[in-house]
Design a protein around this motif. Structure first.
Motif, PDB file in Angstrom:
ATOM      1  N   GLU A   1     -23.322  -3.623  -8.571  1.00  0.00           N
ATOM      2  CA  GLU A   1     -22.191  -4.526  -8.337  1.00  0.00           C
ATOM      3  C   GLU A   1     -22.720  -5.947  -8.190  1.00  0.00           C
ATOM      4  OE1 GLU A   1     -18.334  -5.043  -5.341  1.00  0.00           O
ATOM      5  OE2 GLU A   1     -20.018  -3.743  -4.759  1.00  0.00           O
ATOM      6  N   THR A   2     -22.287  -6.834  -9.064  1.00  0.00           N
ATOM      7  CA  THR A   2     -22.663  -8.239  -8.943  1.00  0.00           C
ATOM      8  C   THR A   2     -21.412  -9.092  -8.816  1.00  0.00           C
ATOM      9  OG1 THR A   2     -22.630  -8.907 -11.285  1.00  0.00           O
ATOM     10  CG2 THR A   2     -24.591  -7.741 -10.501  1.00  0.00           C
ATOM     11  N   THR A   3     -21.539 -10.158  -8.059  1.00  0.00           N
ATOM     12  CA  THR A   3     -20.441 -11.094  -7.859  1.00  0.00           C
ATOM     13  C   THR A   3     -20.978 -12.512  -8.003  1.00  0.00           C
ATOM     14  OG1 THR A   3     -19.365  -9.574  -6.302  1.00  0.00           O
ATOM     15  CG2 THR A   3     -18.625 -11.873  -6.291  1.00  0.00           C
ATOM     16  N   GLY A   4     -20.530 -13.206  -9.046  1.00  0.00           N
ATOM     17  CA  GLY A   4     -20.943 -14.588  -9.257  1.00  0.00           C
ATOM     18  C   GLY A   4     -22.448 -14.764  -9.371  1.00  0.00           C
TER      19      GLY A   4
ATOM     20  N   SER B   1     -20.188 -11.267 -13.078  1.00  0.00           N
ATOM     21  CA  SER B   1     -19.717 -10.203 -12.191  1.00  0.00           C
ATOM     22  C   SER B   1     -19.637  -8.901 -12.986  1.00  0.00           C
ATOM     23  CB  SER B   1     -18.343 -10.549 -11.600  1.00  0.00           C
ATOM     24  OG  SER B   1     -18.425 -11.709 -10.794  1.00  0.00           O
TER      25      SER B   1
ATOM     26  N   ARG C   1     -19.481  -4.390 -12.683  1.00  0.00           N
ATOM     27  CA  ARG C   1     -19.215  -3.196 -11.889  1.00  0.00           C
ATOM     28  C   ARG C   1     -19.637  -1.986 -12.720  1.00  0.00           C
ATOM     29  NH1 ARG C   1     -18.548  -7.037  -9.318  1.00  0.00           N
ATOM     30  NH2 ARG C   1     -16.833  -7.666  -7.952  1.00  0.00           N
TER      31      ARG C   1
ATOM     32  N   GLY D   1     -24.677 -16.332  -5.697  1.00  0.00           N
ATOM     33  CA  GLY D   1     -24.014 -15.060  -5.922  1.00  0.00           C
ATOM     34  C   GLY D   1     -24.778 -13.910  -5.312  1.00  0.00           C
ATOM     35  N   SER D   2     -24.333 -12.684  -5.618  1.00  0.00           N
ATOM     36  CA  SER D   2     -24.955 -11.509  -5.015  1.00  0.00           C
ATOM     37  C   SER D   2     -25.036 -10.372  -6.014  1.00  0.00           C
ATOM     38  CB  SER D   2     -24.151 -11.047  -3.787  1.00  0.00           C
ATOM     39  OG  SER D   2     -22.859 -10.593  -4.183  1.00  0.00           O
TER      40      SER D   2
END
Length: 243
Positions: free
Chosen positions: A7-10, A25, A27, A60-61
């Motif tokens: 899962e990545t966000t930004g 991002s 999933r 981001g993460s």
């Protein structure tokens, strides 16, 4: 417990003024065979390096099985196997058995020689070659050794960057079936980067396409075409998009 393997966000990575990966991002469900495509320089290898803790994100993460790649790198490394150009220089003066045993022991795996043999069998490296120096191997045989190393420790997530490059068609089919079996039997997630359109269509149910650092498509593989020619045409259009 999350149902997502990745899962990545930004997720962003900059090198000075160059933004190599720009706020992506993703999933990826557990047990999925997931394709990640891009031209050379598009940002896919930088993305894989961040996801495997080799490069910290700028912003981001990213999480693997709920573990943050930046703050929990040791936990992430216990979950993954990696095949890439950065791991493809096998020790030429070692035998395949020595090489696999060495890495199995580094990972604290019990019965390291036996586990190494099983991994070499799973990738189809003939027993007659396992005691010979890796430097005498063909390119395809060296690639099998690297895939075998990535399988040590029963990883939950495999990151494969051009894993079948240099393999002939029968060896490719062995590798494809291995990845499909791992997903079906053990819910191993595969994050696959490849320039081989047939490989992506055969293996991956979902894909993301990255162009100039940005994800320009995420969806079902079949959405890009019902046959290989149509798929390749759609893929070329996406790969050559410019931000």
């Amino acid at each position: 417990m999350t149902d997502l393997a990745i899962e990545t966000t930004g997720l962003t990575r900059s090198f000075g003024s160059l933004v190599a990966v720009d706020g992506i991002s993703l999933r990826v469900a557990k047990g999925q065979l997931y394709g990640f495509l891009g031209l050379n320089g598009a940002g896919k290898t930088t993305t894989i390096r961040m996801l495997t803790t080799l490069l910290p994100p700028t912003k981001g993460s990213a999480k693997l099985w709920g573990y943050d790649v930046a703050s929990e790198p040791l936990a992430v490394r216990q979950l993954i196997g990696l095949v890439s150009d950065e791991t493809s220089e096998s020790q030429s003066d070692w035998t395949a058995r020595e090489y696999l045993t060495y890495f199995a022991r580094i990972r604290g795996i019990a019965n390291a020689p036996e586990v190494g043999e099983r991994c070499l069998t799973s990738v189809g490296l003939a027993e007659a070659f396992r005691g010979k120096l890796i430097g005498t191997y063909s390119t395809g045989m060296k690639r099998r050794v690297e895939i075998a190393r990535a399988l040590l420790g029963n990883p939950k997530v495999l990151f494969l960057d051009e894993p079948t490059r240099g393999l002939d068609l029968p060896a490719k089919r062995v590798t494809w079936k291995l990845l499909q079996d791992l997903a079906a039997r053990e819910s191993v997630t595969t994050f696959l980067s490849s320039h081989d359109a047939q490989e992506i269509r055969t293996l991956c149910t979902q894909i993301s396409v990255i162009a100039t650092g940005k994800v320009v498509f995420t969806g079902n593989t079949k959405d890009l075409g019902s046959d290989l020619d149509t798929f390749e045409d759609s893929l070329i259009d996406l790969l050559t998009l410019r931000g």
